[in-house]
Enzyme design. Structure first.
Site, PDB file in Angstrom:
ATOM      1  N   TYR A  67      48.245 -72.563 -43.334  1.00  0.00           N
ATOM      2  CA  TYR A  67      48.277 -73.429 -44.539  1.00  0.00           C
ATOM      3  C   TYR A  67      47.385 -74.458 -44.258  1.00  0.00           C
ATOM      4  O   TYR A  67      47.069 -74.894 -43.310  1.00  0.00           O
ATOM      5  CB  TYR A  67      49.760 -74.052 -44.576  1.00  0.00           C
ATOM      6  CG  TYR A  67      50.717 -72.998 -44.949  1.00  0.00           C
ATOM      7  CD1 TYR A  67      50.671 -72.345 -46.108  1.00  0.00           C
ATOM      8  CD2 TYR A  67      51.918 -72.656 -44.068  1.00  0.00           C
ATOM      9  CE1 TYR A  67      51.795 -71.200 -46.798  1.00  0.00           C
ATOM     10  CE2 TYR A  67      52.845 -71.918 -44.336  1.00  0.00           C
ATOM     11  CZ  TYR A  67      52.808 -71.174 -45.673  1.00  0.00           C
ATOM     12  OH  TYR A  67      53.845 -70.112 -46.047  1.00  0.00           O
ATOM     13  N   LYS A  94      75.807 -82.627 -24.483  1.00  0.00           N
ATOM     14  CA  LYS A  94      75.685 -83.095 -25.952  1.00  0.00           C
ATOM     15  C   LYS A  94      74.567 -82.200 -26.577  1.00  0.00           C
ATOM     16  O   LYS A  94      73.658 -81.730 -25.937  1.00  0.00           O
ATOM     17  CB  LYS A  94      75.596 -84.270 -26.124  1.00  0.00           C
ATOM     18  CG  LYS A  94      74.347 -85.026 -25.572  1.00  0.00           C
ATOM     19  CD  LYS A  94      74.292 -86.501 -25.188  1.00  0.00           C
ATOM     20  CE  LYS A  94      72.930 -86.808 -24.572  1.00  0.00           C
ATOM     21  NZ  LYS A  94      73.069 -88.410 -24.108  1.00  0.00           N
TER      22      LYS A  94
HETATM   23  C1  LIG Z   1      72.535 -88.618 -22.654  1.00  0.00           C
HETATM   24  C2  LIG Z   1      73.313 -89.394 -22.187  1.00  0.00           C
HETATM   25  C3  LIG Z   1      72.836 -89.375 -20.717  1.00  0.00           C
HETATM   26  C4  LIG Z   1      71.963 -88.322 -19.968  1.00  0.00           C
HETATM   27  O1  LIG Z   1      70.674 -89.189 -19.915  1.00  0.00           O
HETATM   28  P1  LIG Z   1      69.526 -88.091 -19.329  1.00  0.00           P
HETATM   29  O2  LIG Z   1      68.448 -88.933 -19.449  1.00  0.00           O
HETATM   30  O3  LIG Z   1      69.561 -86.894 -20.239  1.00  0.00           O
HETATM   31  O4  LIG Z   1      70.046 -87.978 -18.042  1.00  0.00           O
HETATM   32  C5  LIG Z   1      73.614 -90.339 -19.864  1.00  0.00           C
HETATM   33  N1  LIG Z   1      74.460 -91.349 -20.532  1.00  0.00           N
HETATM   34  C6  LIG Z   1      74.704 -91.424 -21.683  1.00  0.00           C
HETATM   35  C7  LIG Z   1      75.729 -92.235 -22.296  1.00  0.00           C
HETATM   36  C8  LIG Z   1      74.115 -90.488 -22.496  1.00  0.00           C
HETATM   37  O5  LIG Z   1      74.385 -90.604 -23.982  1.00  0.00           O
END
Ligand SMILES: *Cc1c(COP(=O)(O)O)cnc(C)c1O
Length: 364
Positions: A259, A34
């Protein structure tokens, strides 16, 4: 020459980190890709991990993007559908659905689909963000099963609130709630309900959480998922976030940089300007003295981070020149360390790298 900022993506390191998750758990691991593969570029990540059994994403748009690269492995929508029409798209493109609330359940039961879908049932064991109440999961399962819209093989899934703190008491509690709820589901002999709970931190520290499917995310990208660590043994950082020195000047004591003049030279100082700013995803909150690497040595950021540039005090290394490569984070400057200095975590920094930064695969 193009603007020098790039995210170099070490494909070999990514594959090795994934192999470690498989080797540790001895089970199926679904890479979480994702948010543009945690900022690394979905296409590079999914091609590199093309041997995975499925990928996890946050939306149907992210899933469609993966299909547009010609990658045909199943994809789980981790938040399920946001509207009923997405169920028809899921059927067409072989997306798996998390069903985690009654609206999603009713939409699926009413959906005019011809084939049963791969369904993951989300249960809320304590994160209190998504998922059915553990007490209703057996009736939800029954409704979906009798609807014939769910395949005979499904998965019960939950997510930890504090797996990054291995001593946290909520971990055992969430597992107990999960196991109790699973035991209450009445599964017909010709059906199977798998289980999934472990994220990266659990994969690395909690073998009791290993089930049919693990869901590694952050660990794949090679940095430690534990808040107290920068790196974790066996993991290799995948991203080299790099740019170059694009201008150099000498300023006098009492003159300031950037800045709002948040840094003033105490001595005659050499200031190197680097093409990297918050418009690229470099955190604007990085304070004075946040390190960058130039020629393998740490040098302090001075002055405000601007949209397109940062400024670095290189007075102690007068041989630094225009064109020298600068590492903003990478294997020798862990993103977790920069994140801690900026009061955030590496997840936010990596996923915040913006679209204008080219992602370039290396070590293919
Ligand atoms: C993003 C996500 C993960 C992965 O978590 P990490 O800490 O990056 O390993 C696992 N399960 C779900 C439902 C997620 O949304």
């Amino acid at each position: 020459m193009a603007r020098p900022i790039k995210a170099l993506i070490d494909v070999e390191a990514l594959r090795r980190n994934f192999a470690l998750s498989l080797q540790k758990t001895g089970g199926n691991c679904m890479p979480m890709v994702k948010a543009n593969g945690y900022g690394h570029g979905t296409e590079i990540v999914c091609r590199a991990l093309g041997n995975a059994d499925a990928f996890g994403v946050a939306s149907i748009e992210e899933a469609m993007a993966i299909r547009s690269f010609g990658i045909m492995v199943p994809i789980l929508l981790l938040e399920g559908t946001f509207s009923a029409d997405e169920i028809l798209i899921a059927e067409k493109y072989n997306f798996w659905l998390l069903i985690e609330n009654h609206r999603q359940k009713h939409d699926l039961i009413k959906a005019p689909i011809k084939k049963a879908l791969n369904i993951w049932l989300g249960i809320d064991t304590g994160l209190h963000r998504l998922g059915f109440d553990p007490r209703e999961i057996s009736s939800v399962y029954r409704d979906l099963m009798s609807s014939k819209k769910m395949k005979r093989t499904s998965v019960l899934a939950s997510h930890f609130a504090s797996a990054d703190q291995p001593d946290n008491a909520t971990i055992a509690l969430q597992l107990e709630i999960f196991d109790d709820a699973y035991a209450k589901i009445e599964i017909p002999p010709d059906h199977h309900v798998g289980q999934s709970i472990a994220n990266s931190a659990a994969i690395l520290s909690l073998p009791t959480s290993y089930r049919n499917w693990q869901r590694p995310g952050y660990m794949l990208y090679g940095n430690s998922p534990f808040s107290h660590e920068n790196l974790h043994e066996g993991l290799q950082p995948v991203m080299h976030f790099v740019s170059a020195v694009t201008s150099i000047r000498t300023i006098n004591p009492g003159e300031s940089v950037g800045y709002s003049a948040t840094w003033t030279a105490k001595r005659k100082s050499i200031i190197a300007t680097v093409s990297a700013g918050y418009g690229d995803g470099y955190p604007r909150h990085a304070p004075n003295n946040t390190p960058v690497l130039i020629g393998g040595k740490r040098q302090p950021l001075v002055g405000r981070v601007s949209m397109d540039m940062i400024t670095v005090d290189v007075t102690d290394d007068p041989e630094i020149q225009i064109g020298d490569m600068v590492t903003l984070w990478g294997p020798d400057l862990p993103v977790n360390e920069i994140a801690r200095i900026c009061s955030t975590n590496g997840y936010e920094l990596l996923s915040g790298i913006t679209a204008r930064v080219p992602r370039i695969a290396i070590n293919q």
